[in-house]
Design a protein around this motif. Structure first.
Motif, PDB file in Angstrom:
ATOM      1  N   ASN A 136     -10.924  35.245 -15.808  1.00 32.36           N
ATOM      2  CA  ASN A 136     -10.482  34.511 -14.475  1.00 32.36           C
ATOM      3  C   ASN A 136     -11.166  33.095 -14.932  1.00 32.36           C
ATOM      4  O   ASN A 136     -12.419  32.904 -14.976  1.00 32.36           O
ATOM      5  N   LEU A 137     -10.372  31.946 -15.200  1.00 25.27           N
ATOM      6  CA  LEU A 137     -10.968  30.714 -15.257  1.00 25.27           C
ATOM      7  C   LEU A 137     -11.122  29.979 -14.138  1.00 25.27           C
ATOM      8  O   LEU A 137     -10.347  29.698 -13.456  1.00 25.27           O
ATOM      9  N   LYS A 138     -11.934  29.156 -13.896  1.00 23.13           N
ATOM     10  CA  LYS A 138     -12.327  28.262 -12.722  1.00 23.13           C
ATOM     11  C   LYS A 138     -11.659  27.113 -13.079  1.00 23.13           C
ATOM     12  O   LYS A 138     -10.966  26.387 -11.999  1.00 23.13           O
ATOM     13  N   GLU A 139     -11.535  26.412 -14.367  1.00 21.17           N
ATOM     14  CA  GLU A 139     -10.804  25.338 -14.711  1.00 21.17           C
ATOM     15  C   GLU A 139      -9.733  26.018 -15.435  1.00 21.17           C
ATOM     16  O   GLU A 139      -9.785  26.338 -16.538  1.00 21.17           O
ATOM     17  N   PHE A 140      -8.566  25.532 -15.273  1.00 21.37           N
ATOM     18  CA  PHE A 140      -7.254  26.074 -16.069  1.00 21.37           C
ATOM     19  C   PHE A 140      -5.947  24.910 -16.111  1.00 21.37           C
ATOM     20  O   PHE A 140      -6.361  23.964 -15.672  1.00 21.37           O
ATOM     21  N   ASP A 141      -5.249  25.305 -16.752  1.00 21.52           N
ATOM     22  CA  ASP A 141      -4.056  24.394 -17.026  1.00 21.52           C
ATOM     23  C   ASP A 141      -3.526  23.970 -15.753  1.00 21.52           C
ATOM     24  O   ASP A 141      -3.494  24.598 -14.501  1.00 21.52           O
ATOM     25  N   SER A 142      -2.650  22.863 -15.787  1.00 19.46           N
ATOM     26  CA  SER A 142      -2.071  22.147 -14.668  1.00 19.46           C
ATOM     27  C   SER A 142      -0.826  23.184 -13.867  1.00 19.46           C
ATOM     28  O   SER A 142      -0.650  23.090 -12.859  1.00 19.46           O
ATOM     29  N   ASP A 143      -0.187  23.954 -15.008  1.00 19.72           N
ATOM     30  CA  ASP A 143       0.847  24.849 -14.294  1.00 19.72           C
ATOM     31  C   ASP A 143       0.225  25.998 -13.750  1.00 19.72           C
ATOM     32  O   ASP A 143       1.026  26.897 -13.424  1.00 19.72           O
ATOM     33  N   GLY A 144      -1.040  26.401 -13.938  1.00 17.80           N
ATOM     34  CA  GLY A 144      -1.568  27.701 -13.596  1.00 17.80           C
ATOM     35  C   GLY A 144      -1.296  28.842 -14.409  1.00 17.80           C
ATOM     36  O   GLY A 144      -1.553  30.047 -13.901  1.00 17.80           O
ATOM     37  N   MET A 145      -0.826  28.798 -15.574  1.00 25.19           N
ATOM     38  CA  MET A 145      -0.441  30.007 -16.258  1.00 25.19           C
ATOM     39  C   MET A 145      -1.477  30.515 -16.877  1.00 25.19           C
ATOM     40  O   MET A 145      -1.639  31.958 -17.034  1.00 25.19           O
ATOM     41  N   LEU A 146      -2.609  29.792 -16.921  1.00 28.62           N
ATOM     42  CA  LEU A 146      -3.933  30.584 -17.421  1.00 28.62           C
ATOM     43  C   LEU A 146      -4.948  30.500 -16.439  1.00 28.62           C
ATOM     44  O   LEU A 146      -6.315  30.666 -16.965  1.00 28.62           O
ATOM     45  N   LYS A 147      -4.766  30.600 -15.268  1.00 29.11           N
ATOM     46  CA  LYS A 147      -5.774  30.896 -14.396  1.00 29.11           C
ATOM     47  C   LYS A 147      -6.463  32.319 -14.423  1.00 29.11           C
ATOM     48  O   LYS A 147      -7.612  32.403 -14.543  1.00 29.11           O
ATOM     49  N   TYR A 148      -5.438  33.403 -14.989  1.00 28.97           N
ATOM     50  CA  TYR A 148      -6.037  34.410 -15.231  1.00 28.97           C
ATOM     51  C   TYR A 148      -5.171  34.859 -16.512  1.00 28.97           C
ATOM     52  O   TYR A 148      -3.936  34.667 -16.817  1.00 28.97           O
ATOM     53  N   PHE A 149      -5.867  35.740 -17.442  1.00 27.43           N
ATOM     54  CA  PHE A 149      -5.102  36.520 -18.538  1.00 27.43           C
ATOM     55  C   PHE A 149      -6.144  37.563 -18.754  1.00 27.43           C
ATOM     56  O   PHE A 149      -6.962  37.789 -18.591  1.00 27.43           O
ATOM     57  N   GLU A 150      -5.152  38.468 -19.453  1.00 21.74           N
ATOM     58  CA  GLU A 150      -5.459  39.856 -19.695  1.00 21.74           C
ATOM     59  C   GLU A 150      -5.785  40.284 -21.162  1.00 21.74           C
ATOM     60  O   GLU A 150      -4.959  39.769 -22.135  1.00 21.74           O
ATOM     61  N   ILE A 151      -6.723  40.685 -21.711  1.00 18.19           N
ATOM     62  CA  ILE A 151      -7.335  41.213 -23.098  1.00 18.19           C
ATOM     63  C   ILE A 151      -6.929  42.808 -23.106  1.00 18.19           C
ATOM     64  O   ILE A 151      -7.752  43.449 -22.350  1.00 18.19           O
ATOM     65  N   ASN A 152      -6.023  42.910 -23.726  1.00 17.50           N
ATOM     66  CA  ASN A 152      -5.722  44.731 -23.924  1.00 17.50           C
ATOM     67  C   ASN A 152      -6.299  44.976 -25.268  1.00 17.50           C
ATOM     68  O   ASN A 152      -6.013  44.809 -26.455  1.00 17.50           O
ATOM     69  N   LEU A 153      -7.546  45.660 -25.256  1.00 12.91           N
ATOM     70  CA  LEU A 153      -8.211  46.031 -26.689  1.00 12.91           C
ATOM     71  C   LEU A 153      -7.778  47.260 -27.254  1.00 12.91           C
ATOM     72  O   LEU A 153      -7.672  47.120 -28.658  1.00 12.91           O
ATOM     73  N   LYS A 154      -7.068  47.894 -26.226  1.00 13.65           N
ATOM     74  CA  LYS A 154      -6.072  49.183 -26.798  1.00 13.65           C
ATOM     75  C   LYS A 154      -5.009  49.079 -27.799  1.00 13.65           C
ATOM     76  O   LYS A 154      -4.844  49.281 -28.877  1.00 13.65           O
TER      77      LYS A 154
END
Length: 227
Positions: A136-154
């Motif tokens: 969860n990013l406090k400062e993200f892109d203007s479109d909000g696409m990277l406000k959250y992103f998931e890392i799938n290690l499996k």
């Protein structure tokens, strides 16, 4: 009987005090006539007291139960107004992720305390145990696409959710909730829904390293040290 004697004597004036005394006399006589082994009359008042107490206790418990239900209903209503995802969670269309895990996050080699990391062991449509990290990013892109992103290690991929509104991602009392729609991701490598970008994900010695698409954020690399 004294009352009968009154009427035979033509006395029509009713003496209430005398009637009470007569009633008490008859009750004592009746009590004496009943075998005390049965305990009917002597224990009747005890039974009545127990019954009244039980009835009052049930009423109190019912009032407390109704009061608790009212408080819960008000709390749910107030919470759902500012956090619509809460109702989704109650209905089963949202998932409780939990609080941020202990981790140190670096962006471009510098510690960044504004980034929160959450761990999830659940899939939406599978009973398998996942090993996913939601950033969860406090400062993200203007479109909000990277406000959250998931890392799938499996499965070794990074993806952005197709929806990041408060209906899909929200933090309630420090706990992250994710809707079923928010659990659908577009991979960074996807040239249609993603960024057509390879993040070069690497996981080693409890460290997660990857790059982010250029020009969208104030940094282009991110490292997470898990504790």
């Amino acid at each position: 009987m004294q009352i009968q004697a009154w009427f035979r004597a033509g006395q029509t004036t009713f003496n209430f005090s005398s009637y009470i005394q007569l009633y008490i006399f008859n009750q004592r006589r009746l009590s004496a006539d009943v075998p005390k082994a049965f305990g009917i009359i002597p224990n009747l008042h005890k039974a009545l007291l127990v019954g009244c107490y039980f009835k009052m206790t049930l009423r109190k418990l019912l009032k407390i139960f109704i009061g608790l239900l009212s408080v819960i209903a008000v709390a749910i209503g107030l919470t759902s107004i500012s956090h619509p995802i809460f109702l989704k969670w109650l209905a089963g269309s949202a998932m409780h992720i939990g609080k941020p895990i202990r981790a140190t996050v670096y962006t471009n080699g510098q510690v960044n305390n504004d980034i929160k990391v959450y761990h999830s062991e659940k899939y939406w449509k599978s009973a398998d145990i996942a090993n996913n990290y939601i950033v969860n990013l406090k400062e993200f892109d203007s479109d909000g696409m990277l406000k959250y992103f998931e890392i799938n290690l499996k499965d070794k991929w990074i993806g952005r959710p197709i929806a990041t509104t408060k209906d899909d991602y929200d933090i309630i009392f420090g706990h992250l909730f994710q809707s079923e729609t928010g659990g659908i991701f577009a991979l960074f490598q996807d040239d249609m829904k993603g960024f057509n970008f390879n993040p070069h994900l690497l996981y080693k010695d409890r460290q997660i390293n990857f790059n982010v698409p250029p020009g969208l954020l104030k940094f282009d690399s991110l490292r997470i040290e898990l504790q």
